[in-house]
Motif scaffolding. Structure first.
Motif, PDB file in Angstrom:
ATOM      1  N   VAL A 206     -18.684   6.322  44.261  1.00 28.22           N
ATOM      2  CA  VAL A 206     -19.647   5.720  43.334  1.00 28.22           C
ATOM      3  C   VAL A 206     -18.855   4.779  42.428  1.00 28.22           C
ATOM      4  CG1 VAL A 206     -21.491   6.147  41.670  1.00 28.22           C
ATOM      5  CG2 VAL A 206     -20.880   7.915  43.346  1.00 28.22           C
ATOM      6  N   VAL A 207     -19.359   3.564  42.214  1.00 27.16           N
ATOM      7  CA  VAL A 207     -18.590   2.571  41.467  1.00 27.16           C
ATOM      8  C   VAL A 207     -19.436   1.920  40.380  1.00 27.16           C
ATOM      9  CG1 VAL A 207     -17.141   2.046  43.470  1.00 27.16           C
ATOM     10  CG2 VAL A 207     -19.188   0.681  43.051  1.00 27.16           C
ATOM     11  N   THR A 208     -18.720   1.325  39.424  1.00 25.42           N
ATOM     12  CA  THR A 208     -19.379   0.478  38.431  1.00 25.42           C
ATOM     13  C   THR A 208     -18.401  -0.592  37.997  1.00 25.42           C
ATOM     14  OG1 THR A 208     -20.706   0.475  36.405  1.00 25.42           O
ATOM     15  CG2 THR A 208     -18.685   1.767  36.352  1.00 25.42           C
ATOM     16  N   ASP A 209     -18.937  -1.725  37.556  1.00 23.09           N
ATOM     17  CA  ASP A 209     -18.133  -2.824  37.037  1.00 23.09           C
ATOM     18  C   ASP A 209     -19.083  -3.777  36.319  1.00 23.09           C
ATOM     19  OD1 ASP A 209     -16.589  -5.437  36.949  1.00 23.09           O
ATOM     20  OD2 ASP A 209     -15.113  -4.188  38.002  1.00 23.09           O
ATOM     21  N   PRO A 210     -18.713  -4.264  35.124  1.00 21.98           N
ATOM     22  CA  PRO A 210     -19.601  -5.195  34.427  1.00 21.98           C
ATOM     23  C   PRO A 210     -19.730  -6.544  35.113  1.00 21.98           C
ATOM     24  CG  PRO A 210     -17.515  -4.971  33.256  1.00 21.98           C
ATOM     25  CD  PRO A 210     -17.522  -3.931  34.327  1.00 21.98           C
ATOM     26  N   TYR A 211     -18.801  -6.844  36.028  1.00 19.83           N
ATOM     27  CA  TYR A 211     -18.810  -8.132  36.732  1.00 19.83           C
ATOM     28  C   TYR A 211     -19.562  -7.955  38.043  1.00 19.83           C
ATOM     29  CZ  TYR A 211     -16.974 -12.538  38.632  1.00 19.83           C
ATOM     30  OH  TYR A 211     -16.844 -13.806  39.169  1.00 19.83           O
ATOM     31  N   ALA A 212     -20.780  -8.443  38.100  1.00 18.68           N
ATOM     32  CA  ALA A 212     -21.666  -8.210  39.246  1.00 18.68           C
ATOM     33  C   ALA A 212     -21.075  -8.667  40.583  1.00 18.68           C
ATOM     34  CB  ALA A 212     -23.024  -8.892  39.006  1.00 18.68           C
ATOM     35  N   PRO A 213     -20.418  -9.845  40.651  1.00 21.91           N
ATOM     36  CA  PRO A 213     -19.847 -10.253  41.946  1.00 21.91           C
ATOM     37  C   PRO A 213     -18.829  -9.267  42.507  1.00 21.91           C
ATOM     38  CG  PRO A 213     -19.976 -12.145  40.476  1.00 21.91           C
ATOM     39  CD  PRO A 213     -20.320 -10.932  39.653  1.00 21.91           C
ATOM     40  N   ALA A 214     -18.079  -8.591  41.624  1.00 22.36           N
ATOM     41  CA  ALA A 214     -17.112  -7.595  42.098  1.00 22.36           C
ATOM     42  C   ALA A 214     -17.835  -6.426  42.761  1.00 22.36           C
ATOM     43  CB  ALA A 214     -16.255  -7.105  40.935  1.00 22.36           C
ATOM     44  N   LEU A 215     -18.928  -5.986  42.147  1.00 18.08           N
ATOM     45  CA  LEU A 215     -19.727  -4.909  42.742  1.00 18.08           C
ATOM     46  C   LEU A 215     -20.312  -5.331  44.082  1.00 18.08           C
ATOM     47  CD1 LEU A 215     -21.768  -3.380  39.768  1.00 18.08           C
ATOM     48  CD2 LEU A 215     -19.920  -2.303  41.056  1.00 18.08           C
ATOM     49  N   GLU A 216     -20.816  -6.550  44.124  1.00 11.25           N
ATOM     50  CA  GLU A 216     -21.432  -7.051  45.362  1.00 11.25           C
ATOM     51  C   GLU A 216     -20.414  -7.107  46.492  1.00 11.25           C
ATOM     52  OE1 GLU A 216     -23.075 -10.781  44.233  1.00 11.25           O
ATOM     53  OE2 GLU A 216     -24.546  -9.893  42.856  1.00 11.25           O
ATOM     54  N   GLN A 217     -19.189  -7.542  46.183  1.00 12.45           N
ATOM     55  CA  GLN A 217     -18.154  -7.639  47.212  1.00 12.45           C
ATOM     56  C   GLN A 217     -17.813  -6.264  47.776  1.00 12.45           C
ATOM     57  OE1 GLN A 217     -14.254  -8.941  45.907  1.00 12.45           O
ATOM     58  NE2 GLN A 217     -13.730  -9.703  47.931  1.00 12.45           N
ATOM     59  N   VAL A 218     -17.687  -5.271  46.900  1.00 13.66           N
ATOM     60  CA  VAL A 218     -17.366  -3.920  47.356  1.00 13.66           C
ATOM     61  C   VAL A 218     -18.496  -3.352  48.193  1.00 13.66           C
ATOM     62  CG1 VAL A 218     -17.051  -1.534  46.570  1.00 13.66           C
ATOM     63  CG2 VAL A 218     -15.732  -3.372  45.531  1.00 13.66           C
ATOM     64  N   ARG A 219     -19.718  -3.566  47.767  1.00  9.95           N
ATOM     65  CA  ARG A 219     -20.870  -3.041  48.504  1.00  9.95           C
ATOM     66  C   ARG A 219     -21.009  -3.709  49.869  1.00  9.95           C
ATOM     67  NH1 ARG A 219     -23.663  -0.344  49.274  1.00  9.95           N
ATOM     68  NH2 ARG A 219     -25.776  -0.550  48.530  1.00  9.95           N
ATOM     69  N   GLU A 220     -20.704  -5.004  49.947  1.00  2.70           N
ATOM     70  CA  GLU A 220     -20.773  -5.706  51.234  1.00  2.70           C
ATOM     71  C   GLU A 220     -19.707  -5.190  52.194  1.00  2.70           C
ATOM     72  OE1 GLU A 220     -20.442  -9.849  50.443  1.00  2.70           O
ATOM     73  OE2 GLU A 220     -22.395  -9.995  49.442  1.00  2.70           O
ATOM     74  N   THR A 221     -18.515  -4.928  51.647  1.00  2.04           N
ATOM     75  CA  THR A 221     -17.410  -4.462  52.482  1.00  2.04           C
ATOM     76  C   THR A 221     -17.586  -3.002  52.881  1.00  2.04           C
ATOM     77  OG1 THR A 221     -15.948  -5.987  51.293  1.00  2.04           O
ATOM     78  CG2 THR A 221     -14.891  -4.299  52.640  1.00  2.04           C
ATOM     79  N   HIS A 222     -18.128  -2.203  51.974  1.00  2.00           N
ATOM     80  CA  HIS A 222     -18.284  -0.764  52.211  1.00  2.00           C
ATOM     81  C   HIS A 222     -19.728  -0.358  51.894  1.00  2.00           C
ATOM     82  CE1 HIS A 222     -13.907  -0.632  52.389  1.00  2.00           C
ATOM     83  NE2 HIS A 222     -13.859  -1.205  51.198  1.00  2.00           N
ATOM     84  N   PRO A 223     -20.631  -0.480  52.851  1.00  2.00           N
ATOM     85  CA  PRO A 223     -22.056  -0.197  52.597  1.00  2.00           C
ATOM     86  C   PRO A 223     -22.334   1.226  52.136  1.00  2.00           C
ATOM     87  CG  PRO A 223     -21.774  -1.395  54.659  1.00  2.00           C
ATOM     88  CD  PRO A 223     -20.404  -1.006  54.204  1.00  2.00           C
ATOM     89  N   SER A 224     -21.444   2.176  52.424  1.00  2.00           N
ATOM     90  CA  SER A 224     -21.680   3.562  52.015  1.00  2.00           C
ATOM     91  C   SER A 224     -21.449   3.777  50.523  1.00  2.00           C
ATOM     92  CB  SER A 224     -20.747   4.505  52.790  1.00  2.00           C
ATOM     93  OG  SER A 224     -19.389   4.272  52.456  1.00  2.00           O
ATOM     94  N   VAL A 225     -20.806   2.834  49.861  1.00  2.00           N
ATOM     95  CA  VAL A 225     -20.495   2.964  48.441  1.00  2.00           C
ATOM     96  C   VAL A 225     -21.760   2.752  47.618  1.00  2.00           C
ATOM     97  CG1 VAL A 225     -19.236   1.911  46.513  1.00  2.00           C
ATOM     98  CG2 VAL A 225     -18.077   2.337  48.689  1.00  2.00           C
ATOM     99  N   ARG A 226     -21.946   3.599  46.616  1.00  2.00           N
ATOM    100  CA  ARG A 226     -23.112   3.493  45.732  1.00  2.00           C
ATOM    101  C   ARG A 226     -22.675   2.937  44.379  1.00  2.00           C
ATOM    102  NH1 ARG A 226     -25.680   7.342  42.385  1.00  2.00           N
ATOM    103  NH2 ARG A 226     -24.259   8.974  43.154  1.00  2.00           N
ATOM    104  N   ALA A 227     -23.467   2.037  43.822  1.00  2.00           N
ATOM    105  CA  ALA A 227     -23.151   1.419  42.535  1.00  2.00           C
ATOM    106  C   ALA A 227     -24.100   1.921  41.455  1.00  2.00           C
ATOM    107  CB  ALA A 227     -23.230  -0.091  42.631  1.00  2.00           C
ATOM    108  N   VAL A 228     -23.575   2.096  40.229  1.00  2.00           N
ATOM    109  CA  VAL A 228     -24.408   2.424  39.073  1.00  2.00           C
ATOM    110  C   VAL A 228     -24.196   1.367  38.003  1.00  2.00           C
ATOM    111  CG1 VAL A 228     -24.442   4.909  39.534  1.00  2.00           C
ATOM    112  CG2 VAL A 228     -22.629   3.950  38.104  1.00  2.00           C
ATOM    113  N   ALA A 229     -25.072   1.356  37.013  1.00  2.00           N
ATOM    114  CA  ALA A 229     -25.155   0.218  36.097  1.00  2.00           C
ATOM    115  C   ALA A 229     -24.036   0.139  35.072  1.00  2.00           C
ATOM    116  CB  ALA A 229     -26.506   0.248  35.375  1.00  2.00           C
ATOM    117  N   SER A 230     -23.436   1.268  34.711  1.00  2.00           N
ATOM    118  CA  SER A 230     -22.478   1.244  33.610  1.00  2.00           C
ATOM    119  C   SER A 230     -21.494   2.393  33.727  1.00  2.00           C
ATOM    120  CB  SER A 230     -23.213   1.354  32.272  1.00  2.00           C
ATOM    121  OG  SER A 230     -23.847   2.625  32.158  1.00  2.00           O
ATOM    122  N   THR A 231     -20.423   2.308  32.947  1.00  2.00           N
ATOM    123  CA  THR A 231     -19.454   3.404  32.906  1.00  2.00           C
ATOM    124  C   THR A 231     -20.106   4.667  32.359  1.00  2.00           C
ATOM    125  OG1 THR A 231     -17.626   1.847  32.592  1.00  2.00           O
ATOM    126  CG2 THR A 231     -17.227   4.137  31.985  1.00  2.00           C
TER     127      THR A 231
END
Length: 363
Positions: A206-231
């Motif tokens: 499970v990941v988070t980052d205030p920089y949306a493009p960084a989250l998008e890159q991780v999710r594209e590379t690893h579809p199983s990863v889940r993102a949440v809105a904040s720390t």
């Protein structure tokens, strides 16, 4: 506001300020210790609110580098530099070259490298004016992106910490994280590489980052990863491991109060908001892998460049972070102290013992 450097950094060997009005350069280099060798540490380019904030940060970071190098078994001391300003608007070839001329005046007491806000390409510019630069691009004979082995070292340290909590796995060592929920705060330079190791080890990430493009890159590379809105949302998740991989002081009292993870192991420097936080972690049964112990892979990588870079050799050295982390946690258990204090004791012992020998032969 007056600044008393001797009061703020009583154990530092040297603190030097640089100002070049033509390029806008305002920089501080802090050399904490050269007991084991010349100081090595990255250059952080950041829009500090004040000179006092920049000074406090560089003093804190440089001290951490001395301990990091000592614990990693390197013949290097600890130093750090900060450039005050927004790299997005202030960074230029002229400024970086002015900074290089400044570092050159220190005569090799300090070697610079990349940090937050600076990259290998920036070090190539610095090196046009300075002989004491590492972390350069591969095209210029350097080690390239040091975040690769930083993440690898954090992963190795995380395996050791997880093993201390959940026992030795029956299969490969990496299987200790299989099925474990790992929260990664910050998926920039280091965090994104750490995510790859975790996914390959079978962890639920499970990941988070205030920089949306960084989250998008991780999710594209690893579809199983889940993102949440904040720390805040991340630390409230049911986690097994929490990995702070952004800026320092991530472990506050509020964070520790809600944290469900049994292990904290991340890449960020200076994670403890204040010294009492680690006791709270211990009281709650949370194993804290000291940041400067586990995030030494990048330092190992750029230090190897000084010998003529070999990725394989540097990776083998970074792999030993697993053994170092185990030694720290075992000493902490034996001495009945917090892991950070155990790590400090091991680093300080090496600085005393080896530093004393250096004094005999070099002095």
């Amino acid at each position: 506001m007056s600044l008393d450097v001797f009061e703020l950094g009583p154990d530092h060997e040297q603190v030097v300020f640089a100002h070049d009005p033509a390029t806008g350069l305002r920089a501080i280099v802090a050399i904490h210790s050269t007991a084991l060798g010349p100081a090595l540490g990255g250059t952080r380019f950041h829009p500090y609110a004040s000179t006092a904030d920049a000074l406090a940060d560089v003093l804190d970071l440089s001290r951490g580098m001395s301990y990091k190098a000592a614990l990693a078994g390197l013949d290097l001391g600890g130093g750090k530099a900060v450039i005050i300003g927004d790299p997005a608007t202030l960074k230029s070839e002229a400024l970086l070259r002015a900074y290089g001329r400044f570092v050159q005046t220190l005569g090799g007491r300090y070697y610079t490298a990349c940090d937050v806000g600076t990259y290998s390409e920036d070090m190539d510019h610095v090196a046009r004016e300075c002989s004491f630069v590492t972390g350069r691009t591969v095209a210029h004979g350097g080690a390239g992106d040091s975040s690769v082995l930083t993440a690898f070292g954090v992963f190795r340290g995380m395996l050791a910490a997880a093993e201390s909590v959940w026992g030795t796995p029956s299969g490969a060592l990496e299987s200790v994280l299989e099925g474990r929920v790992v929260g990664v705060a910050g998926v920039g330079k280091v965090g994104r590489h750490l995510v790859r190791h975790l996914v390959e080890a079978g962890a639920q990430v499970v990941v988070t980052d205030p920089y949306a493009p960084a989250l998008e890159q991780v999710r594209e590379t690893h579809p199983s990863v889940r993102a949440v809105a904040s720390t805040e949302a991340l630390v409230a998740e049911p986690l097994d491991v929490y990995a702070p991989c952004a800026l320092g002081h991530a472990l506050t009292d509020d964070v520790v109060d809600v944290l469900s993870a049994r292990v904290v192991c991340g890449a960020a420097n200076n994670q403890l908001a204040h010294p009492g936080v680690e006791k709270t972690l211990a009281d709650r049964g949370i194993v804290y892998a000291p940041d400067y112990c586990v995030n030494a892979g990048g330092l190992i990588q750029v230090a190897d460049e000084l010998e003529g870079f070999s990725f394989e050799r540097a990776q083998q050295r970074a792999a030993r972070i697993y053994d170092t982390t185990r030694a720290v946690l075992e000493l902490a258990a034996t001495d009945g102290v917090a892991p950070a204090l155990a790590a400090d004791r091991l680093a300080e012992q090496r600085m005393r013992d080896v530093g004393r020998l250096r004094g005999i032969w070099v002095g």
